[in-house]
Scaffold this active site. Sequence first.
Site, mmCIF file in Angstrom:
data_model
loop_
_atom_site.group_PDB
_atom_site.id
_atom_site.type_symbol
_atom_site.label_atom_id
_atom_site.label_comp_id
_atom_site.label_asym_id
_atom_site.label_seq_id
_atom_site.Cartn_x
_atom_site.Cartn_y
_atom_site.Cartn_z
ATOM 1 N N ASN A 9 0.772 -0.974 -0.204
ATOM 2 C CA ASN A 9 -0.427 -0.140 0.009
ATOM 3 C C ASN A 9 0.868 1.317 0.163
ATOM 4 O OD1 ASN A 9 -2.286 1.629 0.830
ATOM 5 N ND2 ASN A 9 -2.332 0.835 2.726
ATOM 6 N N TRP A 10 1.013 2.334 -1.543
ATOM 7 C CA TRP A 10 2.013 2.799 -0.859
ATOM 8 C C TRP A 10 1.925 4.308 -0.458
ATOM 9 C CZ3 TRP A 10 3.528 3.263 -7.810
ATOM 10 C CH2 TRP A 10 4.518 1.385 -7.415
ATOM 11 N N LYS A 11 0.589 4.298 -0.005
ATOM 12 C CA LYS A 11 -0.305 4.638 0.835
ATOM 13 C C LYS A 11 -0.310 6.941 -0.233
ATOM 14 C CE LYS A 11 0.368 3.827 5.260
ATOM 15 N NZ LYS A 11 0.394 3.650 6.245
ATOM 16 N N HIS A 96 -9.506 1.083 4.824
ATOM 17 C CA HIS A 96 -8.011 1.218 5.920
ATOM 18 C C HIS A 96 -7.968 2.195 6.835
ATOM 19 C CE1 HIS A 96 -4.080 2.097 6.941
ATOM 20 N NE2 HIS A 96 -3.518 1.016 6.046
ATOM 21 N N GLU A 98 -6.329 4.405 8.209
ATOM 22 C CA GLU A 98 -6.245 5.964 7.267
ATOM 23 C C GLU A 98 -7.986 6.785 7.341
ATOM 24 O OE1 GLU A 98 -2.456 5.347 5.013
ATOM 25 O OE2 GLU A 98 -2.391 5.035 7.215
ATOM 26 N N GLU A 168 -4.483 -5.537 11.032
ATOM 27 C CA GLU A 168 -4.251 -3.752 10.710
ATOM 28 C C GLU A 168 -4.285 -2.544 11.774
ATOM 29 O OE1 GLU A 168 -1.811 -2.603 6.768
ATOM 30 O OE2 GLU A 168 -3.893 -1.582 7.082
ATOM 31 N N GLY A 174 2.627 2.040 10.733
ATOM 32 C CA GLY A 174 3.605 3.904 10.772
ATOM 33 C C GLY A 174 4.254 4.403 12.230
ATOM 34 N N SER A 214 4.177 -2.142 9.924
ATOM 35 C CA SER A 214 5.420 -2.669 10.820
ATOM 36 C C SER A 214 5.907 -3.117 10.200
ATOM 37 C CB SER A 214 5.436 -1.121 12.395
ATOM 38 O OG SER A 214 5.220 -0.249 12.685
ATOM 39 N N GLY A 235 3.348 -0.983 4.573
ATOM 40 C CA GLY A 235 3.086 -0.079 3.792
ATOM 41 C C GLY A 235 4.315 0.848 3.230
ATOM 42 N N GLY A 236 4.958 1.615 4.685
ATOM 43 C CA GLY A 236 6.601 2.149 4.439
ATOM 44 C C GLY A 236 7.493 1.019 3.671
#
Length: 251
Positions: A9-11, A96, A98, A168, A174, A214, A235-236
């Site tokens: 997920n590149w967000k 998600h 977010e 998640e 993150g 993470s 993510g990251g």
Amino acid sequence: MRKHIVAGNWKMNTTVPEGVALAKAVVEASKNLPEGVELVVAPPFTHLVPVAQALEGSKVQLSAQNCADKESGAYTGEVAADMLVSAGCGLTILGHSERRQYYGETDEKLVEKVRLALGAGLKVILCVGENLDQREAGQHFDVVKSQIENVLFNFTAEDMKNIIVAYEPVWAIGTGKTATAEQAEEIHACIRKVLAGKFGAQVADDTSILYGGSCKPSNAKELFAQSDIDGGLIGGAALKADSFIQIAQSF
Ligand code: 13P
């Protein structure tokens, strides 16, 4: 048997050229993957068409990060499920944390989104997970259970063939703070039990449940070794082809 899936997920990261370069690097690196691991990338909407082109001929699948809760019409700024299909997507992430936290996405809205996404022929990666207060209050099982019930219990066993669940925990996203393999496994097992109660053991057994929060090359192996963890929503660590592929090699 359920699939092993690693989804990036590149967000809201990368420009279009950066995203295309990342997609190409993922395709290149994916040639060294063991059989049986599916790779998915989920770039921002603006990137979907050129990233679809970059993925052509590879096994890497394209996902969106969200879709509208309406079919079409006067909904400025929204992107409909069938538009995603026409852009080359095979999947979309929905729910998600977010989006729940910053954009008021509710379970009720998610029912509509899942319905429209499945109707358009997309697979859905449905995200669930508790926040820190809920975890500290010992409510994590109840929160996740009710998210699953409120959304997925509106669908059928047949629909479940196209639904992937991602657990998640919000406090792990993150933050560098990963759920331990035991913490993740006990929630995954609970999700599978809830699905079995509604749809039967076979459906529950066939549903891929991914962990996100993470997840990185250094902890993926331990997480993926758990019997109910079928992959990751990253993510990251998905923003670099090397670390993304290293995670996928952790099975
Ligand atoms: P991080 O891997 O950056 O914690 O993000 C997880 C996530 O939210 C994936 O959807």
